[in-house]
Design a protein around this motif. Sequence first.
Motif, PDB file in Angstrom:
ATOM      1  N   UNK A  69      13.900  36.350  21.642  1.00 53.80           N
ATOM      2  CA  UNK A  69      15.064  36.922  22.338  1.00 53.80           C
ATOM      3  C   UNK A  69      15.351  38.382  22.008  1.00 53.80           C
ATOM      4  N   UNK A  70      14.772  38.902  20.937  1.00 54.78           N
ATOM      5  CA  UNK A  70      15.015  40.294  20.565  1.00 54.78           C
ATOM      6  C   UNK A  70      13.942  41.252  21.078  1.00 54.78           C
ATOM      7  N   UNK A  71      12.987  40.749  21.849  1.00 51.62           N
ATOM      8  CA  UNK A  71      11.897  41.598  22.320  1.00 51.62           C
ATOM      9  C   UNK A  71      12.292  42.306  23.623  1.00 51.62           C
ATOM     10  N   UNK A  72      12.488  43.607  23.522  1.00 49.84           N
ATOM     11  CA  UNK A  72      12.945  44.399  24.676  1.00 49.84           C
ATOM     12  C   UNK A  72      11.965  44.401  25.853  1.00 49.84           C
ATOM     13  N   UNK A  73      10.654  44.615  25.635  1.00 48.41           N
ATOM     14  CA  UNK A  73       9.752  44.610  26.790  1.00 48.41           C
ATOM     15  C   UNK A  73       9.761  43.287  27.565  1.00 48.41           C
ATOM     16  N   UNK A  74       9.823  42.179  26.860  1.00 48.43           N
ATOM     17  CA  UNK A  74       9.895  40.886  27.539  1.00 48.43           C
ATOM     18  C   UNK A  74      11.155  40.808  28.403  1.00 48.43           C
ATOM     19  N   UNK A  75      12.284  41.141  27.815  1.00 48.63           N
ATOM     20  CA  UNK A  75      13.553  41.074  28.549  1.00 48.63           C
ATOM     21  C   UNK A  75      13.558  42.031  29.738  1.00 48.63           C
ATOM     22  N   UNK A  76      13.076  43.243  29.516  1.00 50.00           N
ATOM     23  CA  UNK A  76      13.076  44.240  30.591  1.00 50.00           C
ATOM     24  C   UNK A  76      12.176  43.840  31.749  1.00 50.00           C
ATOM     25  N   UNK A  77      10.983  43.340  31.458  1.00 49.07           N
ATOM     26  CA  UNK A  77      10.075  42.930  32.529  1.00 49.07           C
ATOM     27  C   UNK A  77      10.615  41.735  33.290  1.00 49.07           C
ATOM     28  N   UNK A  78      11.237  40.815  32.596  1.00 53.97           N
ATOM     29  CA  UNK A  78      11.864  39.682  33.268  1.00 53.97           C
ATOM     30  C   UNK A  78      12.982  40.177  34.185  1.00 53.97           C
ATOM     31  N   UNK A  79      13.811  41.080  33.697  1.00 56.29           N
ATOM     32  CA  UNK A  79      14.905  41.621  34.505  1.00 56.29           C
ATOM     33  C   UNK A  79      14.373  42.372  35.729  1.00 56.29           C
ATOM     34  N   UNK A  80      13.284  43.112  35.565  1.00 54.29           N
ATOM     35  CA  UNK A  80      12.707  43.843  36.696  1.00 54.29           C
ATOM     36  C   UNK A  80      12.239  42.900  37.800  1.00 54.29           C
ATOM     37  N   UNK A 137      22.085  38.158  39.735  1.00 55.38           N
ATOM     38  CA  UNK A 137      22.951  37.424  38.814  1.00 55.38           C
ATOM     39  C   UNK A 137      22.234  37.036  37.522  1.00 55.38           C
ATOM     40  N   UNK A 138      20.901  36.997  37.553  1.00 56.90           N
ATOM     41  CA  UNK A 138      20.117  36.616  36.378  1.00 56.90           C
ATOM     42  C   UNK A 138      19.791  37.805  35.471  1.00 56.90           C
ATOM     43  N   UNK A 139      19.958  39.008  35.982  1.00 53.25           N
ATOM     44  CA  UNK A 139      19.576  40.213  35.243  1.00 53.25           C
ATOM     45  C   UNK A 139      20.334  40.367  33.921  1.00 53.25           C
ATOM     46  N   UNK A 140      21.668  40.255  33.908  1.00 55.73           N
ATOM     47  CA  UNK A 140      22.368  40.454  32.623  1.00 55.73           C
ATOM     48  C   UNK A 140      21.924  39.493  31.529  1.00 55.73           C
ATOM     49  N   UNK A 141      21.724  38.233  31.882  1.00 55.69           N
ATOM     50  CA  UNK A 141      21.277  37.270  30.871  1.00 55.69           C
ATOM     51  C   UNK A 141      19.877  37.594  30.371  1.00 55.69           C
ATOM     52  N   UNK A 142      19.010  38.029  31.275  1.00 58.86           N
ATOM     53  CA  UNK A 142      17.654  38.400  30.866  1.00 58.86           C
ATOM     54  C   UNK A 142      17.691  39.579  29.912  1.00 58.86           C
ATOM     55  N   UNK A 143      18.518  40.560  30.211  1.00 62.02           N
ATOM     56  CA  UNK A 143      18.599  41.746  29.348  1.00 62.02           C
ATOM     57  C   UNK A 143      19.226  41.448  27.995  1.00 62.02           C
ATOM     58  N   UNK A 144      20.039  40.432  27.956  1.00 63.35           N
ATOM     59  CA  UNK A 144      20.672  40.041  26.681  1.00 63.35           C
ATOM     60  C   UNK A 144      19.822  39.039  25.906  1.00 63.35           C
ATOM     61  N   UNK A 145      18.782  38.512  26.536  1.00 63.72           N
ATOM     62  CA  UNK A 145      17.930  37.527  25.870  1.00 63.72           C
ATOM     63  C   UNK A 145      18.592  36.159  25.785  1.00 63.72           C
ATOM     64  N   UNK A 146      19.560  35.908  26.656  1.00 65.21           N
ATOM     65  CA  UNK A 146      20.284  34.636  26.640  1.00 65.21           C
ATOM     66  C   UNK A 146      20.124  33.939  27.980  1.00 65.21           C
ATOM     67  N   UNK A 147      19.040  33.211  28.117  1.00 65.05           N
ATOM     68  CA  UNK A 147      18.764  32.553  29.406  1.00 65.05           C
ATOM     69  C   UNK A 147      19.434  31.214  29.511  1.00 65.05           C
TER      70      UNK A 147
END
Length: 98
Positions: free
Chosen positions: A68-79, A88-98
């Motif tokens: 959950x602390x890996x920025x590239x994973x979160x950013x690519x998921x959000x993209x 609506x899923x972007x904020x949770x992806x960026x926070x690592x809280x799915x």
Amino acid sequence: MNFENQLKECDELYEKQDYEALIEKCDEILGQFPYNPDAICYKGVSLHKLGETDEALNILEKGVETNPDDCPLRNNLALIYCELEEYEKVPKALQGKL
């Protein structure tokens, strides 16, 4: 081949846009290190580039759950969520809280 060289090879395959070979290399790495965030990220992005978006999302979502602390994973998921207009899923992806 040591781990650092494997990741360097991933970088090179990504630069060449050889996504199929990159997925194979990531699978090799993940066989040894199943939660490696770099390999998960490269594999997810490669699958998305090849049009396998559902599988890419699945891999990236699991990657964020385990890292959950890996920025590239979160950013690519959000993209990808943005590309799919699933805003609506972007904020949770960026926070690592799915």
